[in-house]
Design an enzyme around this catalytic site. Structure first.
Site, PDB file in Angstrom:
ATOM      1  N   GLU A  28       2.230   7.741   1.762  1.00 40.19           N
ATOM      2  CA  GLU A  28       2.919   7.807   2.318  1.00 40.19           C
ATOM      3  C   GLU A  28       4.032   6.929   1.765  1.00 40.19           C
ATOM      4  OE1 GLU A  28       3.301   5.330   5.323  1.00 40.19           O
ATOM      5  OE2 GLU A  28       4.303   6.565   6.916  1.00 40.19           O
TER       6      GLU A  28
ATOM      7  N   LYS B 160       6.328  13.552   9.273  1.00 35.25           N
ATOM      8  CA  LYS B 160       5.552  12.534  10.566  1.00 35.25           C
ATOM      9  C   LYS B 160       6.018  12.607  12.149  1.00 35.25           C
ATOM     10  CE  LYS B 160       4.086   7.242  10.404  1.00 35.25           C
ATOM     11  NZ  LYS B 160       3.950   6.281   9.226  1.00 35.25           N
TER      12      LYS B 160
ATOM     13  N   CYS C  71      -0.090   8.425   7.903  1.00 33.27           N
ATOM     14  CA  CYS C  71      -0.336   7.273   8.847  1.00 33.27           C
ATOM     15  C   CYS C  71      -0.990   7.390  10.218  1.00 33.27           C
ATOM     16  CB  CYS C  71       0.994   6.269   7.780  1.00 33.27           C
ATOM     17  SG  CYS C  71       0.452   4.125   8.171  1.00 33.27           S
TER      18      CYS C  71
ATOM     19  N   GLU D  98       9.686   1.528  11.892  1.00 31.19           N
ATOM     20  CA  GLU D  98       9.600   2.387  11.534  1.00 31.19           C
ATOM     21  C   GLU D  98      10.832   3.725  12.677  1.00 31.19           C
ATOM     22  OE1 GLU D  98       6.514   5.678  10.425  1.00 31.19           O
ATOM     23  OE2 GLU D  98       5.330   3.779   9.858  1.00 31.19           O
TER      24      GLU D  98
ATOM     25  N   ASN E 226       0.574   3.790   4.485  1.00 30.69           N
ATOM     26  CA  ASN E 226       0.993   2.199   4.542  1.00 30.69           C
ATOM     27  C   ASN E 226       0.542   0.714   6.067  1.00 30.69           C
ATOM     28  OD1 ASN E 226       3.115   1.827   2.220  1.00 30.69           O
ATOM     29  ND2 ASN E 226       3.101   4.144   3.371  1.00 30.69           N
TER      30      ASN E 226
ATOM     31  N   ASN F 100      10.067  10.588   8.039  1.00 32.73           N
ATOM     32  CA  ASN F 100       9.038  10.606   6.732  1.00 32.73           C
ATOM     33  C   ASN F 100       8.138  11.406   6.060  1.00 32.73           C
ATOM     34  OD1 ASN F 100       6.432   8.932   5.706  1.00 32.73           O
ATOM     35  ND2 ASN F 100       6.622   7.147   7.123  1.00 32.73           N
TER      36      ASN F 100
HETATM   37  N1  CDT Z   1       3.101   3.215   8.160  1.00 36.30           N
HETATM   38  C1  CDT Z   1       2.117   3.168   9.559  1.00 36.30           C
HETATM   39  O1  CDT Z   1       2.221   4.082   9.652  1.00 36.30           O
HETATM   40  N2  CDT Z   1       2.250   2.386   9.529  1.00 36.30           N
HETATM   41  C2  CDT Z   1       0.839   1.730  11.168  1.00 36.30           C
HETATM   42  C3  CDT Z   1       0.934   0.769  11.282  1.00 36.30           C
HETATM   43  C4  CDT Z   1       0.501   0.033  12.125  1.00 36.30           C
HETATM   44  S1  CDT Z   1       1.939  -0.082  13.760  1.00 36.30           S
HETATM   45  C5  CDT Z   1       3.550  -1.294  13.788  1.00 36.30           C
HETATM   46  C6  CDT Z   1      -0.413   2.620  11.024  1.00 36.30           C
HETATM   47  O2  CDT Z   1      -0.646   2.863  12.032  1.00 36.30           O
HETATM   48  O3  CDT Z   1      -0.685   2.458  10.210  1.00 36.30           O
END
Ligand code: CDT
Length: 321
Positions: free
Chosen positions: A52, A134, A179, A153, A204, A117
């Site tokens: 991502e 996304k 993600c 995000e 990420n 995204n």
């Molecule tokens: N990039 C992404 O979606 N990261 C989220 C982090 C947790 S929510 C703050 C994930 O689900 O891994």
């Protein structure tokens, strides 16, 4: 894994990235991607999956008053001038790829630009076969300076209105998710109901989760738990690819992996940096699950699942009086 003659195989690589610094240029990042692409090709891969937001640092960790304050991290076209060398090299190698990036659209009919995204899927001949935006956007929208780092995000990306598509490519049926999408069972089932055989997922994932730090120690477990369950319950391969390591002071999960339709991990990254892992994915193996235990047409009971699409939040039964 046995490779029976006549069955369909995709040689797939997960191209994990280590951190991308705030001041690292697109050109430098694209050279890292090309190096991984070449490693994948040398290992016999025909599809290389990048994470991502693979072109920049994870910029939603910083607040800007104006949402456009981070627009320099977005691509206004794909391929963009900076990513054209990646497209050229992939075509020359005969290798397809999936690449996550921040997408800035043209103004719509009302003159409004949109930010998504996004992941683009490119076939071995260089043609773009699919684009995924996304669906589940995590984190928050307002400035929350109490956090050690933010996860904005919901400020910098709109939710997809298109949902989960699948595409006939790489001799199979391929879908994408991004993600946080991987944590939701609906993600896999939406694609499972379209016969998906391989789901490509970049992520990420900061190790520290400010709203509930008790989850920090479980990040690796939850990462594999949800992707392995999604693979098994839908009889599909899943390729999960991290941008890991410590980026601008924030430690993120690595543990990229390739998961078989049995739910078993067949390859896993051992570093938190730039690393290729590969597998030969037998797409016909999906049918062992799709035509037996998870034969949807025989066993599903959609008439009893109505809440899943008609209701968003929880409605608990009334308290006992
Ligand atoms: N990039 C992404 O979606 N990261 C989220 C982090 C947790 S929510 C703050 C994930 O689900 O891994």
């Amino acid at each position: 894994m046995t490779c029976e003659s006549g069955s369909r195989h995709v040689h797939v690589a997960a191209a994990q990235l280590g951190p991308i610094a705030k001041d690292e240029t697109r050109e430098s990042v694209v050279q890292r991607l090309i190096a991984l692409l070449r490693q994948g090709a040398a290992a016999g891969s025909e599809l290389v999956v990048f994470p991502e937001l693979a072109l920049t640092t994870f910029f939603p960790r910083w607040f800007t008053e104006d949402v456009s304050g981070h627009d320099h991290y977005y691509e206004a076209s794909m391929p963009s001038p900076a990513t054209q060398p990646l497209f050229d090299e992939a075509k020359a190698l005969g290798v397809g790829f999936a690449l996550g990036y921040a997408e800035l659209t043209e103004p719509d009919a009302d003159g409004v630009v949109h930010r998504y995204n996004t992941t683009v899927l490119v076939e071995r001949d260089g043609t773009i076969v699919g684009k995924f935006r996304k669906v589940h956007i995590p984190g928050h929208e307002a400035d929350e300076p109490w956090r050690p780092f933010q996860h904005l995000e919901r400020r910098y990306f709109e939710e997809s209105t298109e949902g989960f598509g699948v595409w006939r490519c790489f001799d199979g049926i391929v879908g994408m998710a991004t993600c946080n999408d991987r944590r939701w069972p609906e993600t896999y089932r939406e694609m499972g109901l379209q016969g998906v055989e391989m789901v490509l997922i970049g992520y990420n994932t900061p190790i520290h989760y400010a709203p509930d730090p008790g989850q920090n120690a479980l990040q690796g477990f939850h990462n594999h738990l949800c992707m392995q369950a999604g693979a098994y319950q839908n009889g599909t391969w899943v390729v999960g690819v991290a941008k890991g390591g410590t980026e601008e002071g924030v430690e993120s999960l690595a543990q990229s992996c390739i998961i078989a339709p049995s739910g078993q991990i067949v390859a896993q990254a051992v570093t938190t940096g730039d690393e290729i892992i590969t597998a030969v994915a037998d797409l016909d193996w999906c049918n062992h699950y799709k035509e037996t235990l998870f034969n949807f047409a025989t066993y599903r009971r959609p008439e009893l699942y109505q809440r899943i699409t008609s209701q968003k939040g929880v409605i608990a039964p009334p308290e006992n009086s």
